[in-house]
Design a protein around this motif. Structure first.
Motif, PDB file in Angstrom:
ATOM      1  N   ASP A  34       0.808  -1.223   0.000  1.00 55.28           N
ATOM      2  CA  ASP A  34       0.000   0.000   0.000  1.00 55.28           C
ATOM      3  C   ASP A  34       0.847   1.282   0.000  1.00 55.28           C
ATOM      4  N   MET A  35       1.998   1.166  -0.629  1.00 55.08           N
ATOM      5  CA  MET A  35       2.996   2.224  -0.544  1.00 55.08           C
ATOM      6  C   MET A  35       2.656   3.407  -1.456  1.00 55.08           C
ATOM      7  N   LEU A  36       2.936   4.616  -0.954  1.00 58.57           N
ATOM      8  CA  LEU A  36       2.802   5.831  -1.762  1.00 58.57           C
ATOM      9  C   LEU A  36       4.188   6.248  -2.265  1.00 58.57           C
ATOM     10  N   THR A 108      -0.391   8.225  -5.057  1.00 57.84           N
ATOM     11  CA  THR A 108      -0.518   6.775  -5.214  1.00 57.84           C
ATOM     12  C   THR A 108       0.363   6.215  -6.325  1.00 57.84           C
ATOM     13  N   LYS A 211       7.357   4.365   7.237  1.00 60.77           N
ATOM     14  CA  LYS A 211       5.965   4.101   7.606  1.00 60.77           C
ATOM     15  C   LYS A 211       5.740   4.514   9.048  1.00 60.77           C
ATOM     16  N   ASP A 213       3.388   3.734  12.417  1.00 61.96           N
ATOM     17  CA  ASP A 213       2.418   2.753  12.908  1.00 61.96           C
ATOM     18  C   ASP A 213       1.327   3.429  13.720  1.00 61.96           C
ATOM     19  N   ALA A 272       4.684   9.985   5.560  1.00 63.66           N
ATOM     20  CA  ALA A 272       4.100   8.750   6.099  1.00 63.66           C
ATOM     21  C   ALA A 272       3.213   9.066   7.304  1.00 63.66           C
ATOM     22  N   THR A 275      -0.051  10.786   6.002  1.00 62.60           N
ATOM     23  CA  THR A 275      -0.969   9.978   5.195  1.00 62.60           C
ATOM     24  C   THR A 275      -1.361   8.677   5.882  1.00 62.60           C
ATOM     25  N   ARG A 277       0.186   6.036   5.536  1.00 56.11           N
ATOM     26  CA  ARG A 277       0.575   4.955   4.625  1.00 56.11           C
ATOM     27  C   ARG A 277       2.086   4.977   4.413  1.00 56.11           C
ATOM     28  N   PRO A 278       2.650   3.833   4.080  1.00 56.62           N
ATOM     29  CA  PRO A 278       4.090   3.834   3.787  1.00 56.62           C
ATOM     30  C   PRO A 278       4.380   4.703   2.569  1.00 56.62           C
TER      31      PRO A 278
END
Lengths: 749, 300, 149
Positions: A34-36, A108, A211, A213, A272, A275, A277-278
């Motif tokens: 799911d990385m950006l 994305t 990322k 958490d 990160a 967002t 997200r990673p």
């Protein structure tokens, strides 16, 4: 070196297998679900006020998950960005160099991120850029920062008369009576030398993956020479406590000082966090050359006086380093420890300045400040030995400092193999014989590096199978894992295969200074040695009752704890490892060791190079090259040879072909076709002589190794060109065009 | 899920015949770019210097993969033949050493495994290493369109940096190089900062044909690279040698004249003045070397 | 589109205009192939196409459909290192390792076409592969050691 069984051996690197099979993991190889993808928007101008910065359009693009500007950076709210060293400086009111980051996007896909960067609207009001250090230093030149005073970062100004200045740092050193010293001289030579900014040229561009958490902890994979310093810096940038940030070590594709700088990781981490997200960010080569912090250009004026018999009576030097757009990475701070330290000079005056310009900010590169200063010093030494008609090595031997002498910085010199390396080179050249052939010349030069020492910790686990695991916290930029594993194997009397090295992340590894200043193996080995002794003491205590001998009478060899008095009495480490865990055992065997405050063990390297110059085109061919270096003790000669050969090749590039070309402050040569580094066809085999004058402070007599062999290269090549052509070049790079110009000028005069 | 992306917004086509290729070109020529080796095209697309809507890969077109030689017709090099293939072609190393030499210094082994001589001239960089050698050899470009073929003398091929006389609907099919006459020889020399993997700061090719008895020069060609908006012949310099016996003095004059005829610019690689000087040096050296190859003694 | 890499067929989703390098690294996660410059000037991305060394950053995948592609992951077979890999380890030719995959593949292709080269031929052959750590000395020696054996 018979007294050691693993130390001193040519052992292949333990990381080599993963590297020849392509399985080693570098920052850019890390992928998370799911990385950006992040991308930086950069200033096109070298000096401009930002009148308007509007990211609305970029934000509203489908697929864009975050856009960040300076106002989003928590760290900027707490302190001046001038104090956030080696971090990306997202522009606030103004940009001070071309390619300075202005905003960052996460999207994305890379395509969307790039498109969003194009939608960011920035209105600049261009200001005249300050591009020349000498111009920048003048009091009438407007300061780039209205709130920056000389030595501001070291100590804020207290003097009310202080004025803001483009001189970021200034130091001076005075010893003896300079004027009197020059009066004693029979010959005085003064010259000014110039070098251009140059790049480390590591093959791996910057990359980072981050990322955050659910607890807010941020984990980052990025190439850095120091995971703990990186953690500290990134935490400050993010406004988090350091332990809320975790750096995971990865392989580093070349660093040479250039990868303490973190151009992406803090931005990536912030994206990160924003967002959830990673995020991955990568720099292109073009970005690396424009914003990957080079080594500074310099202007150096040196004056040296000598007697007819070739003794130096006085020397003065002014060093000016071009800091680029930010003041944070001072090079003058290295001048004190590295200038004139290898020569006995009773009267000395040194002035050094870091000066701001509107060009890309600089950072440290392999013996920072010192190749530049030694280009000047060692060219000058060559000119003097020519003028006196003395052999250049003899002239240096005669003026060498010795143990107990005081350096210009006031330090008492420990034992360093100045004479030993110079004499070794003299002997090598005697055997080689004089250089034959037209348009050929030989140059020699010397390079000194004072070195640094840091604080390091180490844990050692003795495992149930008799193997040993070492946990350290310093990333490997020079083969340090292999050399350190050799020390562990040596200390436990076990084969290399029985040692494994874990470079832990910042949550699990003991604190480590970064791998800089040639300090890593030199300092870390102390911590490791202590950890080994600690574990060995525990093993002795376990073995003593079993063998029925006193603990102090037990030594280690062949994977066994052995009674010194009778080698028949022994017990395998595996048995001890297992027994420690039993019901009546003492618990796991864990050795620990730490080190800080070690005095450096300076090193010297002597270079000799033979060149041939095409007198009609000015092109130089390097025919042969040799280096004699005092390495203290070579833990792994193969590894040290590789360090020397690599450093020399970098130096040859610096001397002959590398250098930034600017147009109004913008870097023009941003590809590897126009930023030329030597290929395999530009260098010969490089002979190395490892001179082992043991230091008194290093384990086994170790010294700093990685940086010293870079220092003398520039002058060695310049001196060889002089020998071949009679032309003295005082500006780098010594391009064919510059050399031909010199030859033609000489022909006219 | 993948994070890869195309290097540009274009359609990719790989036609298998010349006819199809020419038909596509006649419709979409203006928006199309020809892809042979790609060593120039792909970086140009990546860096946004060009953004074609169609990339036409011609590597499957049989006519563009021809490589043959016979005495009468000379050498035919298909526009999509990689340089490395050309370098192992016996006729080239035996009879066209000047061309082999020029092609062997282009880029790296990796570049030569992809890059083509067709691409080298169609990209029309002033520094194209193959161009001076081809100019010396009297090469012709065979260009095709839906309406038929035409031949362009290489002298009329280069228009400006990056610009040739090939029309948007035309395709370079092959390069014809006549068999060099008896008693001829020549060579190419260039100056670069690095030994390899570099772009010529200046390049010179000289090619001489002598009358076997008198040893006088029957035909002279001298061509320069990287010192003008296009690769170019220096006719004035050539004229000085024709019909003459070679002397050291005349070579000097020719070298001076070649330098005069060059129109170099200053850029980040070198100054115009230095380039001009290099033309002189390299012209002199290529002439000496060519004479040596021909076994002519140069009178001092 | 299908690509044949290291003897295995891969169905890929990236378009034909994607560089081979990007497909290897980002779609197939064959990350042993490295990007150092993106312009064909450093050789870090070298792979073999039908046995020839090429810069994978300068090739789009449409061009190599149906060709035999070899990456560093395919240089050792059945867990046995290629002699060049072993020589690079033994001779100390590996430092940071970023240029290593590219140089190994260039050297392999070169030795396949010229099994007894001179030192200067080796240097020319690897001129398209920059290395910043080693000064090339030990790399050249490693290649020579394989050529001699």
């Amino acid at each position: 070196m018979a007294k050691y069984s693993v130390v001193g051996k040519r052992i292949p690197r333990i990381d080599a297998l993963s590297k020849v099979t392509g399985t080693a993991i570098y920052s850019g190889d890390v992928t998370l679900p799911d990385m950006l993808y992040g991308k930086v928007c950069r200033s096109p101008h070298a000096h401009a006020i930002i009148r308007r910065l509007d990211v609305t359009k970029a934000r509203s693009l489908e697929g864009v998950m975050a856009v960040i500007t300076a106002s989003d950076v928590p760290g900027y709210k707490n302190r001046s960005p001038l104090l956030l060293v080696e971090m990306p400086h997202l522009a606030q009111e103004k940009v001070v160099y071309a390619a300075q980051p202005v905003a960052v996007v996460a999207a994305t896909s890379i395509e969307i991120a790039e498109k969003a960067v194009g939608l960011i609207e920035v209105e600049y009001e261009e200001l005249p850029p300050v591009l020349d250090v000498l111009e920048s230093m003048k009091p009438e030149t407007p300061p780039i920062y209205p709130d920056l005073y000389t030595n501001f970062i070291a100590r804020p100004p207290t003097d009310k008369d202080s004025k803001p200045s483009n001189i970021a740092y200034h130091i001076s050193v005075n010893r003896g009576d300079l004027e009197a010293g020059f009066r004693e001289a029979d010959l005085i030579i003064e010259n000014t030398f110039r070098t251009q900014p140059i790049h480390h040229g590591y093959l791996e561009p910057f990359a980072a993956v981050a990322k955050a958490d659910v607890n807010g902890k941020v984990t980052i994979w990025t190439q850095t020479q120091g995971v703990f310093t990186a953690r500290q810096m990134i935490a400050e940038f993010l406004g988090l406590p350091p332990t809320q940030v975790k750096l995971v070590p990865v392989e580093i594709g070349g660093a040479f000082g250039g990868k303490s700088y973190l151009p992406l990781a803090p931005l990536c981490a912030l994206l990160a966090m924003k967002t959830g997200r990673p995020v991955r960010m990568e720099m292109s080569r073009d970005e690396v050359l424009r914003d990957g912090r080079p080594a500074p250009g310099s202007v150096t004026t040196i004056k040296i006086g000598v007697t007819k018999k070739g003794y130096i009576t006085a020397a003065s030097a002014t060093f000016i380093y071009d800091a680029g757009g930010f003041p944070e990475m001072s090079h003058t701070m290295f001048v004190r420890g590295n200038t004139f330290s290898q020569y006995k000079i009773p009267n000395i005056k040194i002035e050094a300045f870091d000066v701001l310009t509107n060009t890309v900010p600089v950072t440290y590169y392999r013996a920072p400040s010192t190749p530049q200063s030694h280009f000047a010093i060692e060219s000058q030494m060559d000119l003097i030995s020519r003028a006196l008609g003395m052999d250049p090595l003899q002239f240096r031997i005669q003026n060498s400092t010795a143990e107990g002498d005081t350096t210009p910085s006031g330090e008492i010199l420990p034992k360093v193999g100045f004479k030993e390396t110079l004499e070794r080179m003299a002997e090598y050249l005697r055997q080689k014989g004089s250089l034959q052939g037209e348009n050929r010349g030989r140059g020699v030069a010397c390079g000194f590096w004072h070195g640094a020492a840091g604080s390091f910790g180490a844990y050692v686990n003795v495992n149930i199978d008799g193997t040993v695991t070492l946990v350290i916290g310093v990333t490997d930029v020079s083969g340090s894992r292999t050399s350190i594993a050799q020390i562990v194997a040596e200390e436990f009397g076990i084969p290399m295969e029985a040692v494994s090295i874990v470079v832990g992340d910042t949550d699990t590894a003991p604190w480590s200074s970064p791998s800089v200043g040639s300090q890593t193996i030199y300092s870390l080995s102390h911590a490791v040695y202590r950890a080994c002794q600690d574990a060995k003491d525990q093993l002795r205590r376990l073995a003593s009752p079993r063998l029925g001998v006193p603990a102090s009478e037990i030594e280690f060899a062949n994977g066994q704890a052995i009674f010194k008095g009778d080698t028949q009495k022994s017990i395998p480490l595996a048995a001890l490892g297992r027994s420690s865990l039993g019901f009546r055992g003492e618990g796991p065997i864990v050795g620990r060791g730490s080190i800080a405050g070690l005095p450096p063990a300076p090193s010297v390297a002597v270079h000799a190079v033979d060149v041939e110059v095409d007198k009609e085109t000015g092109k130089v061919k390097v025919l042969s090259y040799a280096v004699a270096q005092d390495v203290g003790l070579a833990i792994n000669p193969m590894s040290i040879e590789g360090q020397i050969q690599g450093a020399v090749t970098q130096g040859i590039g610096w001397a002959l072909m590398e250098g930034y070309v600017f147009d109004r402050g913008k870097v023009q040569n941003t590809t590897f076709l126009d930023y030329r580094m030597p290929t395999a066809t530009d260098v010969p085999m490089i002979d190395t002589m490892l001179v082992e004058v043991g230091s008194t402070t290093g384990i086994y007599g170790l010294r700093h190794v990685g940086e010293p062999p870079m220092v003398g290269t520039l002058a060695a090549v310049a001196n060889a060109i002089h020998s071949a052509t009679g032309v003295r070049l005082k500006t780098l790079p010594m391009t064919p065009e510059a050399i031909l110009k010199g030859i033609k000028k000489q022909g006219k005069s | 899920m993948t994070s890869t992306r195309s290097i540009g917004k274009f359609e990719y086509k790989k036609p298998g015949s010349l006819r199809t290729t020419l038909r596509i070109l006649s419709n979409k020529g203006a928006d199309a770019r020809i892809l042979a080796g790609g060593t120039d095209l792909i970086p140009q697309i990546k860096q946004g210097q060009i953004s074609p809507s169609l990339v036409l890969d011609v590597k499957n077109v049989p006519e563009l993969n021809r490589l043959d030689w016979n005495e009468d017709r000379g050498l035919r090099i298909g526009a999509a033949v990689p340089l490395s293939k050309l370098l192992t072609f016996v006729a080239i190393s035996e009879r066209y050493s000047i061309l082999a030499q020029a092609c062997s210094v282009i880029g790296s082994m990796q570049i030569r495994n992809r890059g083509t001589i067709g691409g080298n001239i169609c990209n029309a960089a002033p520094s194209a290493d193959s161009a001076p050698a081809l100019l010396c050899l009297g090469a012709r470009a065979i260009v095709a369109s839906k309406n038929g073929n035409r031949k362009i003398n290489l002298d009329d091929f280069f228009m400006a940096p990056g610009k040739t006389s090939i029309g948007a609907d035309e395709l370079l099919v092959e390069i014809e190089v006549p068999t060099p006459p008896a008693h001829s020889a020549g060579c190419y020399m260039r100056h670069t900062t690095r030994e390899e993997m570099d772009i010529a700061v200046a390049g010179v090719a000289s090619f001489l044909t002598i009358a076997p008895r008198s040893k006088k020069l029957k035909e002279v060609r001298i061509a320069l690279g990287a010192v003008a908006p296009t690769p170019l012949r220096v006719h004035g310099a050539e004229a000085l040698l024709i019909g003459k016996s070679v002397t050291e003095r005349i070579i000097e004059e020719v070298a001076e004249e070649a330098a005069e005829e060059a129109k170099p610019i200053s850029d980040i690689r070198a100054s115009a003045e230095y380039r001009r000087e290099l033309v002189k040096v390299l012209t002199r050296r290529t002439l000496w070397k060519s004479c040596e190859m021909l076994g002519i003694e140069i009178q001092r | 589109m299908k690509l044949k890499i290291n003897g295995r067929e891969y169905e890929i989703v990236s378009g034909p205009g994607t560089t081979l390098l990007d497909v290897l690294r980002y779609e197939l996660r064959l990350t042993g192939t490295k990007e150092g410059c993106g312009t064909g000037s450093c050789g870090s991305c070298t792979v073999l196409v039908d046995g020839k060394a090429i810069n994978s950053c300068l090739v789009i995948v449409g061009e190599v459909e149906g060709k035999e592609i070899t990456t560093i992951e395919g240089l050792s077979r059945q867990g046995k290192l290629h002699p060049l890999q072993q020589a690079f380890i033994n001779e100390g030719a590996v430092q940071c390792g970023f240029c290593t995959p590219g140089i190994l593949l260039t050297a392999k292709a070169f030795l396949d076409s010229n099994s007894h080269p001179t030192e200067s031929q080796i240097r020319q052959a690897i001129a398209g592969n920059l290395c910043r750590c080693t000064g090339y000395d030990k790399i050249v020696r490693a290649i020579m050691s394989v050529a001699d054996s």
